[in-house]
Design a protein around this motif. Structure first.
Motif, mmCIF file in Angstrom:
data_model
loop_
_atom_site.group_PDB
_atom_site.id
_atom_site.type_symbol
_atom_site.label_atom_id
_atom_site.label_comp_id
_atom_site.label_asym_id
_atom_site.label_seq_id
_atom_site.Cartn_x
_atom_site.Cartn_y
_atom_site.Cartn_z
ATOM 1 N N THR A 51 0.840 -1.205 0.000
ATOM 2 C CA THR A 51 0.000 0.000 0.000
ATOM 3 C C THR A 51 0.873 1.253 0.000
ATOM 4 O OG1 THR A 51 -1.779 -1.132 1.172
ATOM 5 C CG2 THR A 51 -1.757 1.274 1.308
ATOM 6 N N ASP A 52 0.624 2.154 -0.942
ATOM 7 C CA ASP A 52 1.372 3.417 -0.999
ATOM 8 C C ASP A 52 0.739 4.428 -0.059
ATOM 9 O OD1 ASP A 52 3.438 2.898 -2.740
ATOM 10 O OD2 ASP A 52 2.218 3.249 -4.516
ATOM 11 N N CYS A 53 1.547 4.960 0.847
ATOM 12 C CA CYS A 53 1.060 6.010 1.737
ATOM 13 C C CYS A 53 2.256 6.861 2.145
ATOM 14 C CB CYS A 53 0.366 5.407 2.963
ATOM 15 S SG CYS A 53 1.463 4.399 3.963
ATOM 16 N N THR A 54 1.972 7.962 2.831
ATOM 17 C CA THR A 54 3.043 8.829 3.324
ATOM 18 C C THR A 54 3.232 8.545 4.807
ATOM 19 O OG1 THR A 54 2.429 10.516 1.726
ATOM 20 C CG2 THR A 54 3.773 11.229 3.596
ATOM 21 N N ILE A 55 4.472 8.337 5.214
ATOM 22 C CA ILE A 55 4.741 7.992 6.610
ATOM 23 C C ILE A 55 5.369 9.180 7.322
ATOM 24 C CG2 ILE A 55 6.034 6.453 8.138
ATOM 25 C CD1 ILE A 55 5.672 4.381 5.736
ATOM 26 N N GLN A 56 4.799 9.498 8.471
ATOM 27 C CA GLN A 56 5.287 10.631 9.253
ATOM 28 C C GLN A 56 5.813 10.115 10.588
ATOM 29 O OE1 GLN A 56 2.616 13.926 10.905
ATOM 30 N NE2 GLN A 56 3.156 14.695 8.874
ATOM 31 N N ASP A 57 7.110 10.281 10.800
ATOM 32 C CA ASP A 57 7.760 9.805 12.026
ATOM 33 C C ASP A 57 7.357 10.687 13.202
ATOM 34 O OD1 ASP A 57 9.472 9.119 14.092
ATOM 35 O OD2 ASP A 57 11.236 8.912 12.815
ATOM 36 N N GLN A 58 6.684 10.088 14.180
ATOM 37 C CA GLN A 58 6.327 10.814 15.400
ATOM 38 C C GLN A 58 6.712 10.014 16.637
ATOM 39 O OE1 GLN A 58 2.305 12.299 15.455
ATOM 40 N NE2 GLN A 58 2.586 13.537 13.617
ATOM 41 N N GLY A 59 7.868 9.352 16.569
ATOM 42 C CA GLY A 59 8.366 8.700 17.782
ATOM 43 C C GLY A 59 8.670 7.224 17.644
ATOM 44 N N ASN A 60 8.194 6.580 16.572
ATOM 45 C CA ASN A 60 8.554 5.190 16.270
ATOM 46 C C ASN A 60 9.074 5.131 14.842
ATOM 47 O OD1 ASN A 60 7.694 3.219 18.541
ATOM 48 N ND2 ASN A 60 5.930 4.595 18.349
ATOM 49 N N ALA A 61 10.004 4.208 14.604
ATOM 50 C CA ALA A 61 10.613 4.106 13.271
ATOM 51 C C ALA A 61 9.551 3.789 12.221
ATOM 52 C CB ALA A 61 11.691 3.026 13.275
ATOM 53 N N SER A 62 9.738 4.349 11.050
ATOM 54 C CA SER A 62 8.859 4.086 9.914
ATOM 55 C C SER A 62 8.873 2.600 9.572
ATOM 56 C CB SER A 62 9.364 4.890 8.704
ATOM 57 O OG SER A 62 8.858 4.354 7.498
ATOM 58 N N PRO A 63 7.709 2.064 9.135
ATOM 59 C CA PRO A 63 7.705 0.661 8.684
ATOM 60 C C PRO A 63 8.592 0.434 7.463
ATOM 61 C CG PRO A 63 5.568 1.713 8.273
ATOM 62 C CD PRO A 63 6.359 2.657 9.107
ATOM 63 N N ARG A 64 9.051 1.504 6.814
ATOM 64 C CA ARG A 64 10.035 1.314 5.739
ATOM 65 C C ARG A 64 11.344 0.775 6.326
ATOM 66 N NH1 ARG A 64 7.256 3.737 1.764
ATOM 67 N NH2 ARG A 64 6.225 5.726 2.194
ATOM 68 N N TYR A 65 11.624 1.123 7.575
ATOM 69 C CA TYR A 65 12.854 0.666 8.237
ATOM 70 C C TYR A 65 12.652 -0.637 9.012
ATOM 71 C CZ TYR A 65 14.667 5.399 7.349
ATOM 72 O OH TYR A 65 15.083 6.557 6.761
ATOM 73 N N ILE A 66 11.531 -0.758 9.734
ATOM 74 C CA ILE A 66 11.298 -1.955 10.554
ATOM 75 C C ILE A 66 9.859 -2.433 10.386
ATOM 76 C CG2 ILE A 66 11.417 -3.010 12.849
ATOM 77 C CD1 ILE A 66 13.209 -0.848 13.799
ATOM 78 N N ARG A 67 9.702 -3.700 10.044
ATOM 79 C CA ARG A 67 8.393 -4.353 10.083
ATOM 80 C C ARG A 67 8.494 -5.573 10.989
ATOM 81 N NH1 ARG A 67 4.117 -3.316 6.718
ATOM 82 N NH2 ARG A 67 4.451 -1.459 5.430
ATOM 83 N N CYS A 68 7.391 -5.939 11.628
ATOM 84 C CA CYS A 68 7.409 -7.050 12.584
ATOM 85 C C CYS A 68 6.409 -8.132 12.189
ATOM 86 C CB CYS A 68 7.090 -6.547 13.991
ATOM 87 S SG CYS A 68 8.352 -5.446 14.641
ATOM 88 N N THR A 69 6.683 -9.345 12.645
ATOM 89 C CA THR A 69 5.752 -10.445 12.380
ATOM 90 C C THR A 69 4.462 -10.248 13.175
ATOM 91 O OG1 THR A 69 6.889 -11.696 14.105
ATOM 92 C CG2 THR A 69 7.536 -12.127 11.831
ATOM 93 N N THR A 70 4.564 -9.606 14.334
ATOM 94 C CA THR A 70 3.382 -9.196 15.086
ATOM 95 C C THR A 70 3.745 -7.937 15.858
ATOM 96 O OG1 THR A 70 1.773 -9.780 16.799
ATOM 97 C CG2 THR A 70 3.955 -10.775 17.006
#
Length: 994
Positions: A298-317
């Protein structure tokens, strides 16, 4: 009762060699009798001919803890579950997989008699997908239900929309076989051959899943009172009539056996489109702990407000279970896929650079975590409590600031490290090798000038392209020119070094003939600035093809070439043995990253050659049967992209966690000297490292689970920096919260890497069985503990995992996990290496390709035609379809393709006139041609590898290659269809629950 399944380690700042290292039997299934190799012993070479990557040596088995299935389930004493058993001891005579040898009886207690297994009378006829929230189903899944979801979707009569779908009138597939699950043609399972690759097995061997640890072959789990916790809405797949003799047994004449309608089972395309419809084009802010990001598609704009962007970190849960017992019960891997240098779109803010001068970054005295939004300031701002280890630290005088009425520093929003999830620090000399500033990095180009490469024009192609590429060397944002230095070596069976000093009129060549003891014959003029030496370098690139034009030398050396480059980068004379593994480790130690372009026309042992790029953070590119006139564009695109991409050198990554859990295993293009430091001679914007976590204590719902990834690296301009990414996850004592926070794309990335790592020391059959077993186990635990009570004949999938089975089946059918003579060992080794460094977006496309109809193009629109499911049933003779998986691109032409479309795309009058040898579409001025080329450009964008285009005509021989990418169908080289795999998984779940 809290039992520790894993050995705890002291905080990172106090780490000691050999303490707290659980063996690399990461995960949940396997034989408790395994222990790892004794410390100091190398892991044995595996099926692909390479030692296991990474430098971790097993330290024995973690202590055995009780295993619990279900919250009130059978408490069987046994070891903690493991996913893939580790390598056997070097001196072990018995094979490590003995416990899995096929037996005549299933390892699981079966809910049906042997005769009824063959019937599997029983095809799934209705599907129930569990959704969450206040009774609201996601789009396309039926209407909102009442808040008490217990009975909301019990059957078709309760729901105005058809959430229970009827099957088509198709016949049953044959019974399951070892490789394929239900419905596949019987393929023999693997046995072990001399060369470490699985070989043929008895033709009538049956599928025998491994027993769960602690499980006996008795009558199964004891029955117990159902204790479901909060009821959740759901959507079910059911077997008409259930298993014979099962709870849903029906009286009267037997029902006609029906096969599941493929349209009634969860569609990856629908899931992707639903997420795009609800979250696409929006701004996603990272201010909430544990929130689930939009899908990677999904294309969206990510705004960092205290947690790393999912472009940098994604989790299994994004919600971890509070205890290790819960984690063992659910068997959902707890992992993060970290892409530290991910490319950020131009409309998002680049990382801020924090410079504290000679004092360097502020860090916790105990655990050494860096200042971040998880630190809590107290005592008027004079002290702060670390969010990771709870240690109270004094605030350095230069860093002091008063607090406001809610206890937040007055400069909170002025300091990136206090308000953002990701940022960078300028590192002090303490962070540099030998406390000296690093030299500017260098690129050394090593060109194979053997006879075949000269004759086929490859050397001339490379030399011409380098003139263009060198103009685009990476540079820091504000720099006018790149600080990178460049050097050139050519080789066949000897090495040729070139002096390209700017003061020379023409380049000078020096030859090293003794490749057993390589050294750099010149110190001055080998590594130069491209801008200063441009004319000399161009002169050299013009000369190289002519210089070796008369060469008849077809023998080449490889290890000495890499060694020579490494010597040039450290500039020391240090003879090495010609072995790839020690060579790769030496390269990492000296910050030398190797990227390899291979052009094989026969077997070249990719498993061994690829070890050097893999362990040094480099990239492996492979072009089979390369022909300059057809394949040069793909190679040149890769070469340009590789040289221009964002990159960091001489990197060390460390992942810190808050108390209660820790990082235990790492997968990627990495080398590890100890249990915590991930070393990479270089890391670029396409490389991801997957990290698995385990509990070493309880986690608290209040404080959550915090992760900090710190990467120390050298920029292209030679500055030492720290890149920090922080992410806060939720914790819960409710299994339902864990399931609804899962991300299937990240789970598949993790499962692929853990399975591909295991192929070095485990039989493929065992790995495949483990994957099927774990899929069933995760879904069985959900059904037992989170779903509303329902008939045993129904397959219930959590909403977040409803496409897990189709993706898992795609993984099982990948050539790395299938040993077939049709697929070369080199190709399997190559794909294995590629996947090991993939981020979530790349693995998602790789395992489930995009298939788009081209004949329905709206030439006036710039939007891509909607993707369709990857199945032959979705193709039509009148259609033209484009398929892409990140490595390959196919344009499939139906035999009745519209002539106007054929004319518009190929500039020929009909299907019969199309030349399938072309790898580039002609540039024509008409709307069809322009729109299709634009679509292909969009699909190629942001992908790490240039996809070679293959034109495929329906019913012609090359169509076989295309069909293996139609991943919902039965595999060409083994593997079930999606429908059959669902039946197989459902059968496993029923056995687990019975």
């Amino acid at each position: 009762m809290s039992q520790q399944g894993y050995v705890a380690t002291p905080p990172y700042s106090q780490s000691q060699p050999g303490i707290g290292l659980s063996p690399p039997h990461y995960g949940h299934y396997g034989d408790p009798s395994h222990t790892g190799s004794p410390p100091g012993m190398m892991k044995p070479a595996g099926p692909l001919g390479a030692a296991a990557p990474g430098g971790m040596l097993p330290q024995g088995h973690p202590p055995h803890g009780p295993h619990q299935f279900g919250q009130n389930g059978a408490h069987a004493q046994g070891p903690p579950l493991q996913r893939f058993p580790g390598p056997p001891p070097v001196n072990s005579a018995a094979p490590s997989y003995a416990p899995y040898s096929p037996s005549t009886q299933s390892s699981y207690p079966s809910p049906v008699s042997t005769s009824s297994v063959a019937q599997l009378g029983t095809q799934l006829s209705a599907m129930h997908v569990d959704s969450y929230g206040s009774g609201m189903a996601p789009p396309g899944q039926g209407p909102p239900g009442p808040p008490s979801a217990a009975a909301a979707f019990q059957g078709p009569s309760r729901s105005p929309q058809p959430t229970i779908l009827q099957p088509g009138s198709q016949v049953l597939p044959p019974p399951p076989t070892a490789l394929n699950g239900p419905g596949a043609s019987p393929l023999p399972p693997s046995t072990h051959r001399q060369d470490g690759l699985p070989g043929p097995a008895p033709p009538n061997a049956q599928y025998q899943p491994p027993p769960l640890p602690g499980q006996t072959l008795g009558p199964g789990y004891p029955l117990q009172q159902a204790n479901y916790g909060p009821q959740m809405a759901g959507a079910q797949l059911s077997y008409p009539g259930g298993f014979p003799g099962g709870p849903a047994q029906m009286a009267g004449p037997p029902q006609p056996q029906k096969k599941l309608d493929p349209d009634s089972i969860p569609s990856p395309i629908q899931v992707i489109e639903n997420d795009r419809a609800t979250r696409g084009g929006q701004v996603y802010t990272t201010n909430t702990r544990g929130q689930i990001p939009p899908l990677v598609t999904t294309d969206c704009t990510i705004q960092d407000q205290g947690n790393a962007s999912p472009r940098y970190i994604r989790c299994t849960t994004y919600c971890f279970p509070c205890t290790s017992d819960m984690a063992k019960q659910a068997q959902i891997p707890l992992a993060a896929i970290i892409k530290p240098f991910a490319t950020i779109p131009s409309n998002e803010t680049p990382l801020y650079l924090v410079n504290h001068g000679e004092t360097g970054p502020v860090r916790c005295n105990r655990c050494k975590a860096y200042m971040c939004p998880f630190m809590q300031f107290i005592e008027g701002g004079r002290r702060y409590q670390c969010g990771f280890c709870s240690c109270v630290n004094d605030v350095p005088p230069f860093y002091f600031q008063h607090l406001d009425h809610i206890g937040r520093r007055l400069d909170h929003y002025e300091k990136p490290e206090l308000s953002l999830g990701s940022y960078e620090y300028v590192a002090t000399l303490d962070y540099c090798r030998k406390n000296k500033p690093p030299n500017p990095p260098a690129f050394i180009f090593m060109i194979d000038v053997s006879y075949s490469n000269i004759k086929n024009g490859l050397v001339k192609l490379i030399c011409e392209e380098l003139k263009t590429v060198l103009e685009k060397l990476p540079k820091e944002g504000q720099e006018e020119t790149s600080s990178l230095r460049v050097g050139f070596i050519t080789y066949n069976k000897v090495l040729h070094f070139f002096n390209v000093k700017s003061t020379l009129a023409r380049p000078q060549m020096m030859v090293v003939t003794d490749v057993s003891e390589v050294f750099v014959p010149l110190l001055d003029g080998f590594l130069v600035s491209y801008q200063e030496s441009q004319s000399v370098i161009h002169n050299l690139l013009d000369q190289i093809p002519e210089m070796f034009a008369d060469s008849n030398e077809n023998e080449t050396v490889f290890a000495p070439v890499i060694q020579a480059g490494m010597e040039a980068l450290k500039i020391l004379f240090q003879p090495q043995t010609n072995v790839y593994d020690p060579l790769a480790k030496d390269c990492v130690a000296h910050g030398c990253c190797v990227t390899l372009f291979l052009f094989p026309s026969q077997y070249v042992d990719v498993a061994s050659l690829g070890l050097v790029p893999q362990l040094t953070g480099g990239t492996l590119y492979k072009y089979n049967n390369f022909q300059v006139h057809l394949d040069s564009q793909q190679f040149l695109n890769d070469l340009r992209n590789d040289i221009e991409k964002k990159i960091g050198f001489d990197a060390i990554m460390r992942v810190r966690t808050s108390t209660g859990f820790r990082a235990t295993d790492f997968f990627g293009g990495i080398y590890m000297n100890n249990t915590t430091d991930v070393e990479m001679a270089a890391i670029d914007c396409d490389k991801a490292v997957t990290v698995e976590f385990k509990h070493d204590d309880k986690l608290s719902e209040d404080s959550g689970a915090l992760i900090q990834c710190a990467v120390l690296y050298t920029t292209v301009s030679g500055q030492r920096r720290l890149r920090i990414h922080n992410l806060g996850l939720n914790c819960s004592s409710q299994l339902a919260d864990l399931y609804k926070s899962c991300e299937t794309d990240a789970l598949i990335n993790f499962f692929a890497k853990s399975a591909f790592k295991a192929v070095l020391h485990q039989p493929l059959k065992v790995i495949r069985e483990i994957l099927v077993n774990q899929t069933a186990h995760m879904l069985a635990c959900y059904r037992k503990n989170c779903a509303s009570p329902s008939a045993a004949s129904q397959l219930i999938l959590p909403d977040s995992m409803k496409v897990l089975p189709v993706y898992m089946n795609c993984l099982l059918k990948n050539c790395v996990l299938l040993s077939r003579p049709e697929i070369s060992t080199d190709e399997r080794a190559y794909q294995r290496q590629l996947v090991m460094t993939m981020g979530v977006a790349d693995s998602q496309l790789f395992f489930y390709p995009q298939l788009r109809p081209i004949h329905t193009l709206d030439v006036k629109s710039t939007t891509l035609p909607a993707a369709i499911r990857c199945s032959e049933s979705r193709l039509s003779e009148e259609g033209i379809f484009l398929l892409a998986n990140g490595l390959n691109m196919f344009l499939w032409l139906g035999v009745s393709s519209p002539p106007e479309l054929i004319q518009g795309i190929f500039n020929v009058p009909s299907f019969a006139h199309v030349n399938t040898d072309i790898t580039l579409l002609p540039e024509l001025g008409n709307p069809y041609s322009q729109t299709l080329r634009m679509i292909m450009g969009i699909i190629q964008q942001k992908r790490p590898y240039s996809m070679k285009l293959t034109i495929v005509k329906q019913r012609e021989q090359p169509e076989m290659v295309f069909r293996q990418f139609l991943v919902e169908d039965k595999g060409l080289y083994g593997g079930s269809s999606y429908v059959d795999f669902l039946c197989c998984v459902h059968k496993e779940i029923c056995q687990l629950l019975n």
